[in-house]
Design an enzyme around this catalytic site. Structure first.
Site, mmCIF file in Angstrom:
data_model
loop_
_atom_site.group_PDB
_atom_site.id
_atom_site.type_symbol
_atom_site.label_atom_id
_atom_site.label_comp_id
_atom_site.label_asym_id
_atom_site.label_seq_id
_atom_site.Cartn_x
_atom_site.Cartn_y
_atom_site.Cartn_z
ATOM 1 C CB THR A 61 -10.241 80.908 112.713
ATOM 2 O OG1 THR A 61 -10.166 80.605 114.097
ATOM 3 C CG2 THR A 61 -9.503 79.862 111.905
ATOM 4 C CG HIS A 64 -5.441 83.904 112.607
ATOM 5 N ND1 HIS A 64 -4.469 84.763 113.037
ATOM 6 C CD2 HIS A 64 -6.224 83.650 113.694
ATOM 7 C CE1 HIS A 64 -4.647 85.030 114.333
ATOM 8 N NE2 HIS A 64 -5.714 84.364 114.750
#
Lengths: 368, 368, 368, 368
Positions: A61, A64
């Site tokens: 994450t 990202h």
């Protein structure tokens, strides 16, 4: 990538006194990269505790977020301190948290990073991980890539002897525990872990610790299959070389496995998952695909009597409880998966190595 | 006892041809002891299979039958071949059993010794082990202490590589599997095995194989505690020396254990079981007490939110399935519990050694 | 269609004596239609019972068989007596079935039409409905659209006061019971029945009988929604007029329902099912789609923490037990769904009315 | 008794201004009775809400407190405001509770009266009702027999249309919901409610609402059996006239019931409960006996394969959720059990009528 990494290494000393400011990896504005800045130390509210961060984990994450993909651009509101996996030492308690008498200054802790409302139907019926008001640290509010973080006392978990390095990655280990233990009776069972990123590798270890009789792991990446073997996989399969479904049927007397843990998020993974499960089996899905999957429900789900379960986060707090037990006794030792350690300022290198696909779990050594 | 043992050693060759008669340990009339006799080889019915017995297990129940206690006198109708734990080789199939095509002459097998009606509410809803029409081999119909036994094909379980010596004791191992796995989530849990006879010792091994994080075993008999340790008990307690409940609380951070397996059948065991379980815990009761227990339900069950479960036999056939998995992989190896091996004619010695309390599991080597 | 219907009405008297031949709806060769023929009365095997058929149910599957679609052409081996839903009276027992003493000549009965092996992993662990050796009456072996049928005694269920007309349709009612009760705690829950064919309508009744607090049913067919209301649906929705998902959210305080029963088999139904379920909810899928479904697993399953379960047949025999209870007390009365009754020879009319889409459940009155 | 009642009626106006003082039924010192006093209105803490009490329920526990029995003398620390069942209107929110934005001034509410730590193993794993740090309102801290009560916001439940009179007794209704729904699949099942005090009568209603096919209730008190019938019991039995176990076997085809709810707390009730349950059945124990029970574990629990479960309080908050659903729809209407209504000052009369044994549920009308 290099320039971003360089930017993150740029350290801007703050004018504040050291006791009120701290280092933090911040997304200052919409766009790629993170910046190491001096920011104010957070002030815990009445129900909060202030934690000195010791170790933090870097997650997909965070990649990202670094790259500022569509999901990140739609969800994050900079400026924001990034990071949601960590362990640390309690520095201060808000008055209500102190009055409870359950946590103390000096306790080594980690925390559930999903802060939930506590009042909605999911929160009240054992599904707090599905609370629609969830605010995730490092995503929806300031996170843990910093010297300090303030957390609600109710989210804080004492390590009780679990090393801080492991404590820092109990968030993704918890994903693995949730995935492996959900719905299936693991002792003696056959388990197929589809996808051997860090959470997949942890899942291998959880399945072994929970008494699975056969743990098969697959990935396209040979380095990851090595880590899966280090975590105890009996058999590893590489779709480049193996007909995965055929091999699984062969290894299970033609039946297929009792449980599949889908950790890859590839739509092709789904088809394989359904085909690899035995009639009446369970498929737990953690990997989040970025596009739709074509499913033959009649053949693959209905006539097989499969159960599919979508895994989000960690059950609060039954997953944590099971995980603490497995980690304290050493039945589950996730350390073979930790392949890289960096200081906070080397976040760019950490991100680069994750992107490269040759890393297991990457951690940041933040404080002492 | 000596005289009985002597009588059992007395071998009376039968006049029949060897192909139609066989050796069998028979209770010829009401009263103590057993006699080794030549009796006719049983003729399998259409749904039955004839099995050449290789190894048989001697159970506490066989001791009751030998001694002809009140229970035995009330239940058995001699003449009867004794014995309900065995493994063997399929010799012949009845026509319906053969037509099914699932078993073959030469298969190494064991069998569920409880023959149930298959039609009643318990049989139809996963509780066949509670069928009120159950007929137990060696108790209600001819048993396995013989060269041959005829069994319904539906009760027969293929060993598929499990050694016949282990196959012979899958009945009591199944009791242990049923007890340990019933109702509790074992991976990572804390388990207290109260009573370390053979089934208690097997339960220690099952709890370890199923990923329990702490297995505590207790018995008054030091030899049995040795066997429990050999099966993997982390801690053994002897009520002669230890305050069992205090030690368990100490070992579990004050909480008590998640699950107690009561294998002793002593009313004092019950009180200890309830006290040793944590609030919200599970107590599975297998040991059958010979007298009533005084229970403080308010303090020990209701305010603690305990769940109690009475364990009979083996779940048909989910217990068998789980057991096969654990045995085939070697996760569970019950052999350390087998302490004595005798030929069929030495049944008196086998009974004597069980009575003495220093034996683990005792088996009879019947055929080849 | 007319010509097929005409052909089915053509009655060919057989030369045999009435006691050894019987009427039967037969698929004589590959291709559409069925023929009413005189065929020999089946001879029950040792474990079987011979049943005089009283009432039979006509199922969507029979329509596929009539029309000889790809599925039928791939599966059926004519000549074959069709029909898998029935009730009747026991006429004769095979010797083993008789020896069991559980069924008697004259008993009014129905039967589970899936004949399973009884020995495989699914059969042995509560999933016999998933046995890969299943042979279905009227599909894989001779069926119930006939004066007599022979069934294994273990598949036979006594009606014990349930009217034969209801007994004849316990197969599809059982599908509904399996779907509604699988996995979810129904009392007080909110349930959405997607698709109101006969099984969907039965599911409405089951959900009401099981204490659901809100039962919403949807279908494109207004006549079917009428039947759903007759079975107790609190709210019916027609996708032609209603935004189904919006209305369901509105009716459930924004949450979505606890459980969706997908009975339509339309890929569009799947998307609606996932959207209508609340976070942490359950979607049980019975309707079998004829093409693939595009699924957004991340949004619809994983982040919502949904559980999906594929429903095949009836649990043997826990579904039957629950169903018997609900039917005997009248808590569940499926009769409003029975809209048409025909004699055996009018099978063509029965098929035509099902095809027309305006029928609820259609039954054949076979004998007395 | 009269004198106590009289003392409670004695109203001592307080010198404080009406906005800071309120009426409250107080146990001023160790010993029998309660006194209606003016006491300060409580000040809610940051996480609390202040509630204007509208209706309160009087419980058997309040009778123990009034009479100052051994339990009360050992547990309560006077002075203390009594009362733990209530509904009311939110008057004020503490700053943290307000910031959450989930409750508002004016909301009609009730509350879970067990205030738990939220951090211990039971609290974190779905068993908060077993938290060893539980503080009960009206027992361990000031209660609800007063114009105002302060409660942690997390314990407060909005009525959302449930009438305040019903809201006031959701604590004991919740006991019934917990007892009936714990562990058993109620739809279609047979249930025996042993003991028809108010919670037993509520349990009758819950079992009916949850789709039980047969609800049998027993009590020695004919008036209570009337209330059980009003709540929907199919059959009521009085041990004075009926052989309870024989009648239950007769009503269940010889099997016994699927579930027994033991609400009497009489050791004789336990024996009856075990005998009335079918093999494989469930016995949930709520009534707390004042002395030990003799249990024949072999015959009554082990060979029957029974599950026993000790019921304390209400599951937080799955019990509340199920209860809200059943009450909102009117599937469960507990009002027939409410037999008496008194003003706050008539507590002595309320206690007297409960003691007399002819009352169902007794409530106090406190405010508007």
């Amino acid at each position: 990538m290099e320039s971003l990494s360089a930017s993150s290494a740029l350290y801007i000393p703050a004018p504040q006194s050291p006791c009120v400011s701290m280092r933090a990896l911040v997304k200052p504005d919409p766009g790629p990269g993170m910046v190491l800045q001096e920011v104010p130390v957070p002030t815990p509210g009445p129900n909060d505790v202030l934690i000195r961060v010791l170790v933090a984990g870097v997650c997909g994450t965070d990649l990202h977020i670094w790259e500022w993909d569509a999901w990140a651009a739609g969800r994050l509101k900079p400026p924001l301190v990034i990071g949601h996996e960590f362990s640390g030492r309690i520095e201060k308690l808000g008055p209500e948290a102190e009055a409870e008498g359950l946590l103390e200054v000096g306790d080594l802790v980690t925390a559930e990073g999903h802060i939930v409302c506590g009042h909605c139907l999911p929160c009240r019926t054992g599904n707090a991980h599905l609370c629609s008001r969830t605010r995730i640290i490092g995503v929806d509010r300031d996170g843990a890539f910093a010297d300090y973080i303030s957390m609600p006392a109710s989210n804080v978990i004492r390590l009780d002897g679990i090393p801080p390095e492991i404590g820092a990655i109990m968030d993704p280990i918890g994903n693995a525990v949730h995935t492996v233990l959900a719905g299936a009776e693991v002792p003696g069972s056959t388990v197929f872990i589809l996808g051997c990123g860090p959470i997949g590798c942890f899942a291998v270890g959880v399945a072994r610790a929970a008494g699975a009789s056969l743990v098969i792991a697959s990935d396209l990446n040979a380095r990851r299959l090595e880590l899966a073997r280090a975590m105890g996989a009996h058999v590893t399969l590489n779709p480049r070389d193996d007909d995965v479904v055929d091999r699984i049927r062969e290894l299970t007397g033609g039946d297929g496995v009792d449980q599949v843990c889908e950790m890859s998020g590839h739509p092709e993974g789904h088809a394989q998952a359904f085909a690899a499960a035995r009639p009446g089996g369970q498929v737990n899905l953690l990997g989040t695909p970025s596009r739709n999957t074509e499913v033959n429900f009649a053949r693959d789900v209905i006539f097989k009597g499969l159960t599919l379960y979508g895994v989000t986060g960690r059950k609060m707090y039954s997953t944590w409880h099971a995980m603490q037990r497995l980690l304290k006794t050493g039945q589950l030792d996730p350390r073979p998966v930790i392949t890289h350690r960096f200081p906070l300022e080397a976040i760019g290198d950490a991100i680069a190595i994750i992107k490269d696909g040759q890393a297991g779990k990457v951690i940041l050594e933040v404080g002492k």
